[in-house]
Design an enzyme around this catalytic site. Structure first.
Site, PDB file in Angstrom:
ATOM      1  N   ASP A 424      39.178  35.917  43.195  1.00 45.81           N
ATOM      2  CA  ASP A 424      38.008  36.227  44.012  1.00 45.81           C
ATOM      3  C   ASP A 424      36.816  35.490  43.408  1.00 45.81           C
ATOM      4  OD1 ASP A 424      35.805  37.345  45.283  1.00 45.81           O
ATOM      5  OD2 ASP A 424      36.649  39.372  45.313  1.00 45.81           O
ATOM      6  N   HIS A 425      36.286  34.555  44.165  1.00 42.46           N
ATOM      7  CA  HIS A 425      35.207  33.715  43.632  1.00 42.46           C
ATOM      8  C   HIS A 425      33.911  34.497  43.432  1.00 42.46           C
ATOM      9  CE1 HIS A 425      33.999  29.852  42.294  1.00 42.46           C
ATOM     10  NE2 HIS A 425      34.815  29.153  43.074  1.00 42.46           N
ATOM     11  N   ARG A 426      33.862  35.723  43.930  1.00 49.45           N
ATOM     12  CA  ARG A 426      32.671  36.536  43.699  1.00 49.45           C
ATOM     13  C   ARG A 426      32.603  37.064  42.277  1.00 49.45           C
ATOM     14  NH1 ARG A 426      33.508  40.859  48.406  1.00 49.45           N
ATOM     15  NH2 ARG A 426      35.588  40.748  47.432  1.00 49.45           N
ATOM     16  N   CYS A 428      33.937  35.622  39.477  1.00 50.08           N
ATOM     17  CA  CYS A 428      33.812  34.601  38.437  1.00 50.08           C
ATOM     18  C   CYS A 428      33.825  33.222  39.076  1.00 50.08           C
ATOM     19  CB  CYS A 428      34.946  34.712  37.414  1.00 50.08           C
ATOM     20  SG  CYS A 428      36.577  34.267  38.072  1.00 50.08           S
TER      21      CYS A 428
END
Length: 454
Positions: A424-426, A428
């Site tokens: 999940d790019h949110r 890291c």
């Protein structure tokens, strides 16, 4: 005086709203004891046996095997009290008309449901139900012969509000034939719609001439097989769709030389005593994951979208994907961060066997914080897995196969595996994800690195 108590499908917890009857464990006329399992049902989470909170004689069952029932729908009725009890000290003799049920709940399903509603019946009606157990079927009429088939009343205008249907079989039959129950007048007591009413309406619709449609306006038809998305397959579909909608995911991958990892596993198993379970590759990879998550805790987290907060989780509850005859499930190894490789392996073996036999509980399938997906067992090298919502990452492992590899400056044949991390790019950025994946690959190539964290 005897009473007939209605037992409804209890609240199964975990947000589950329906279950499918797999197998009845009792027949009409059987004597049941308090908390005796009476039916086996399949939910989107697991297969469970449902215990009845009453003791007495079964007077009716609702739904055939394969029927899907919503929570709160009647399962069966039980006659309790002196008139319904057998003579002697049988299991039903201990339950009287004043019993309110055991209050016990299904294992793994949270707290108990409210007491079931009681319904009084005439003594002669109860006597008939107990004396001839195979005859009575409550709220359900067998299909009559053509000479007995009732003539449906003129179709009333559609009305809002509840439909006079009790049997889930009747609703299911109408749903399968796209029949609007609001347009039927039931021939049962108080206008109750019976199966005979629905079957008569279906026959009438089949005999009616099809309306003519201009060729240019005719809608295309499809003859493909339609498979309902329900049970485990439906739950998986909902979770994957939600993951794609809510999580901005990204994937990175790397090839690793697993020759030393396989040699270390062989050495561990060679010194194990007789009867000691073998250390599996999956257990070693799981132990590597817990060590990597200790270094990169950002990936052991979830996102509270409403609060706009990242929640880092203190424990690692490691899920692993398992393919079963019922579909894909993800059993969870609790507190994997506090376990040894041997302990993780034993728990994986226990959960895998439970998945194979369909005996996983909801507690076994929920609460995961990170998932390990070994799709290499299917003979493939790589994948971009979908994150198991609401987790933040998933490590994918391809097959381990001999490949040409430069080892110590020389071309050699080594055991190579492809590792992929979807995250999940949110929670890291790529640097953290790359650091996690590189550490996993380093441990695969040099298992001695794990000694630092043992």
């Amino acid at each position: 005086m005897a009473q007939v108590l209605e037992f409804k499908l209890p609240d199964l917890g975990e947000g589950l709203t329906e279950a499918e009857i797999v197998r009845w464990l009792v027949e009409v006329g059987d004597v049941v004891a308090i908390d005796q399992p009476v039916v086996e049902v399949e939910t989107a989470k697991a297969m469970v046996e449902v215990p009845c909170p009453y003791g007495g004689v079964v007077t009716a069952r609702f739904g055939d095997e394969g029927t899907e029932l919503p929570v709160g729908a009647p399962l069966l009725t039980v006659a309790v009290g002196s008139a319904a009890e057998p003579s002697g000290d049988g299991p039903a003799a201990a339950s009287g008309a004043e019993d309110s049920g055991s209050g016990n709940v299904l294992v793994g399903y949270g707290t108990g449901a409210p007491p079931a509603r009681r319904r009084r019946v005439r003594p002669e009606g109860l006597k008939a139900a107990v004396a001839v157990p195979a005859a009575p079927v409550v709220h359900e009429a067998a299909a009559p012969t053509p000479a007995q088939a009732p003539t449906p009343a003129p179709a009333p205008e559609p009305v809002l509000g509840p439909v006079a249907v009790v049997s889930p079989l009747v609703r299911r039959l109408a749903r399968q034939h796209d029949l609007d129950l609001r347009r039927l007048a039931g021939s049962g007591p108080d206008g109750l719609i019976l199966r005979a009413d629905v079957e008569s309406a279906i026959r009438s619709a089949a005999e009616a001439p099809a309306p003519e449609v201009a060729p240019s306006l005719a809608a295309p038809t499809s003859s493909g097989e339609r498979i309902p998305l329900r049970g485990v397959r439906g739950a998986v579909a909902d979770k994957l769709a939600r993951s794609r909608r809510e999580i901005p995911d990204a994937t990175c991958w790397v090839d690793a030389d697993a020759t030393e990892l396989m040699a270390a596993r062989a050495a561990m198993n060679a010194v194990a005593g007789p009867g000691t379970p073998k250390v599996s590759v999956l257990a070693l990879l799981a132990r590597i994951c817990t060590a990597a998550l200790a270094r990169h805790p950002e990936l052991n987290s979830t996102v509270d979208q409403e609060a706009r907060e990242i929640v880092r989780l203190p424990q690692v509850h490691l899920g692993f994907a398992a393919q079963t005859d019922r579909g894909l499930v993800v059993p969870v190894v609790r507190d994997a961060h506090a376990r040894t490789t041997e302990s993780i392996g034993a728990e994986i073996a226990r959960l895998t066997e439970a998945a194979r036999t369909g005996t996983l509980t909801p507690a076994d399938l929920t609460g995961g914080t990170f998932t390990l997906n070994n799709y290499g067992v299917f003979g493939v090298d790589g994948s971009t897995p979908i994150i198991n919502h609401p987790e933040a990452a998933m490590l994918g492992v391809g097959r381990i196969v001999p490949k040409p590899w430069v080892h110590e400056g020389q071309l050699a044949v080594r055991q190579v595996v492809q590792l992929s991390l979807t995250f999940d790019h949110r929670v890291c950025d790529g640097g953290t994800a790359g650091g996690f994946l590189r550490y996993v690959a380093d441990c695969v190539e040099q298992p001695a690195l794990l000694l630092r964290s043992l």
